[in-house]
Design a protein around this motif. Structure first.
Motif, short mmCIF file in Angstrom:
data_model
loop_
_atom_site.label_atom_id
_atom_site.label_comp_id
_atom_site.label_asym_id
_atom_site.label_seq_id
_atom_site.Cartn_x
_atom_site.Cartn_y
_atom_site.Cartn_z
N MET A 50 0.84 -1.21 0.00
CA MET A 50 0.00 0.00 0.00
C MET A 50 0.87 1.25 0.00
N GLU A 51 0.39 2.30 -0.63
CA GLU A 51 1.14 3.56 -0.66
C GLU A 51 1.02 4.28 0.68
N LYS A 52 2.09 4.94 1.08
CA LYS A 52 2.08 5.64 2.37
C LYS A 52 1.47 7.04 2.27
N CYS A 53 1.51 7.62 1.09
CA CYS A 53 1.02 8.99 0.95
C CYS A 53 -0.49 9.04 1.15
N ILE A 54 -0.93 10.01 1.97
CA ILE A 54 -2.37 10.17 2.22
C ILE A 54 -2.89 11.47 1.60
N GLY A 55 -2.06 12.08 0.78
CA GLY A 55 -2.50 13.27 0.04
C GLY A 55 -2.81 14.47 0.91
N CYS A 56 -2.12 14.60 2.05
CA CYS A 56 -2.46 15.68 3.00
C CYS A 56 -1.90 17.03 2.58
N GLU A 57 -0.94 17.05 1.67
CA GLU A 57 -0.35 18.28 1.12
C GLU A 57 0.57 19.02 2.08
N LEU A 58 0.91 18.42 3.23
CA LEU A 58 1.80 19.10 4.18
C LEU A 58 3.18 19.35 3.54
N CYS A 59 3.65 18.38 2.77
CA CYS A 59 4.96 18.53 2.11
C CYS A 59 4.95 19.73 1.16
N ALA A 60 3.85 19.87 0.42
CA ALA A 60 3.75 20.98 -0.53
C ALA A 60 3.68 22.31 0.21
N TYR A 95 12.11 19.29 -10.30
CA TYR A 95 13.54 19.28 -9.93
C TYR A 95 14.32 20.45 -10.53
N LEU A 96 13.66 21.30 -11.26
CA LEU A 96 14.34 22.54 -11.67
C LEU A 96 14.30 23.54 -10.52
N ARG A 97 13.49 23.26 -9.51
CA ARG A 97 13.36 24.18 -8.38
C ARG A 97 13.84 23.58 -7.06
N CYS A 98 13.77 22.26 -6.91
CA CYS A 98 14.06 21.62 -5.62
C CYS A 98 15.49 21.92 -5.15
N ILE A 99 15.63 22.26 -3.86
CA ILE A 99 16.95 22.55 -3.30
C ILE A 99 17.39 21.43 -2.33
N HIS A 100 16.64 20.34 -2.30
CA HIS A 100 16.97 19.17 -1.47
C HIS A 100 17.20 19.53 0.00
N CYS A 101 16.32 20.38 0.49
CA CYS A 101 16.45 20.80 1.89
C CYS A 101 15.88 19.75 2.84
N ASP A 102 15.01 18.85 2.31
CA ASP A 102 14.45 17.77 3.10
C ASP A 102 13.29 18.19 4.00
N MET A 103 12.82 19.41 3.87
CA MET A 103 11.72 19.84 4.74
C MET A 103 10.44 19.06 4.46
N CYS A 104 10.25 18.65 3.21
CA CYS A 104 9.07 17.84 2.87
C CYS A 104 9.11 16.52 3.63
N VAL A 105 10.32 15.96 3.75
CA VAL A 105 10.49 14.68 4.45
C VAL A 105 10.17 14.85 5.94
N GLU A 106 10.64 15.95 6.50
CA GLU A 106 10.39 16.22 7.92
C GLU A 106 8.90 16.42 8.18
N ALA A 107 8.22 17.05 7.22
CA ALA A 107 6.81 17.40 7.44
C ALA A 107 5.87 16.22 7.27
N CYS A 108 6.28 15.21 6.52
CA CYS A 108 5.37 14.13 6.15
C CYS A 108 4.97 13.29 7.37
N PRO A 109 3.68 13.20 7.67
CA PRO A 109 3.25 12.46 8.87
C PRO A 109 3.35 10.94 8.72
N THR A 114 10.65 10.34 1.06
CA THR A 114 12.03 10.35 1.57
C THR A 114 12.96 10.59 0.38
N GLU A 115 14.24 10.71 0.68
CA GLU A 115 15.18 11.01 -0.42
C GLU A 115 16.21 9.89 -0.57
#
Ligand code: SF4
Ligand code: SF4
Length: 206
Positions: A50-60, A95-109, A114-115
């Motif tokens: 099963m996919e882990k993403c629940i579409g909560c948009e916190l990463c965005a 990926y023309l914009r991503c700076i690989h800061c990992d904040m999306c990973v931290e935010a994901c419940p 992940t990266e």
């Protein structure tokens, strides 16, 4: 510049000649990447597929580069994509914009995003730079998909699955200071890391 200064300069050069070389013949030779290196993302799945993403948009919402686009949708109860009520229906990273800061990973419940350690990917078309959910979601063996324009090397798809948590999700004191990893399709459960105190993990924390 006098003769004495020249000699000093030659001395510095001479000393450097006998020091071990820290550069490598890149790209033929590559140094191993650190375990928590931030590279191309993956969307993870549980061990049952099963996919882990629940579409909560916190990463965005947290992304400082505004490069994630997510849309959630209700799961069909007869054919759910994720264990929750909702799943990530659309998921894109530019990926023309991503700076690989990992904040999306931290935010994901749910530790869905992940990266990996892959950073060598170049595009000849803008469409390739915008990764879709179909490209980001891990394959049936739990490992990242290797896309034609990506240069994957050994080990770069390892340890991409779970992200470190500073404490146990359950909040148990036994796990204090011991970073844990989530169980993942294709990887199982990785051993806990030692905390900052460098103490041996308590019994039951592994
Ligand atoms: S790593 Fe940073 S910049 Fe890249 S998608 Fe995640 S939050 Fe955005
Ligand atoms: S990747 Fe995580 S934070 Fe982003 S929408 Fe999916 S569940 Fe939410």
């Amino acid at each position: 510049m006098g003769f004495a200064d020249s000699l000093k300069g030659f001395k510095v050069t001479f000393e450097q000649m006998f020091k071990p070389r820290i550069t490598t013949q890149y790209p033929k030779e590559k140094k191993p990447k650190p375990e928590r290196f931030h590279g191309r993302h993956v969307l993870n799945r549980y061990e049952d597929g099963m996919e882990k993403c629940i579409g909560c948009e916190l990463c965005a919402g947290v992304c400082p580069a505004k490069c994630i686009h997510v849309r959630g949708a209700d799961n069909d109860p007869d054919n759910p994509v994720s264990p929750g009520e909702r799943y990530g229906f659309v998921y894109e990273i530019n990926y023309l914009r991503c700076i690989h800061c990992d904040m999306c990973v931290e935010a994901c419940p749910t530790e869905a995003i992940t990266e990996s350690k892959l950073f060598e990917f170049s595009f000849s078309h803008r469409d390739q730079a915008i990764y879709t959910k179909e490209e980001l979601v891990v394959a049936d063996d739990g490992k990242p998909q290797n896309l034609p324009w990506e240069d994957w090397r050994e080990g770069e798809d390892k340890d991409t699955s779970g992200w470190m948590r500073a404490t146990a999700p359950a909040g148990s004191a036994n796990f204090e200071g011991i970073p844990l990893w989530s169980g993942e399709l294709g990887y199982g459960v990785r051993q806990a890391e030692r905390g900052q105190s460098n103490a041996e993990p308590s019994e039951g924390a592994e």
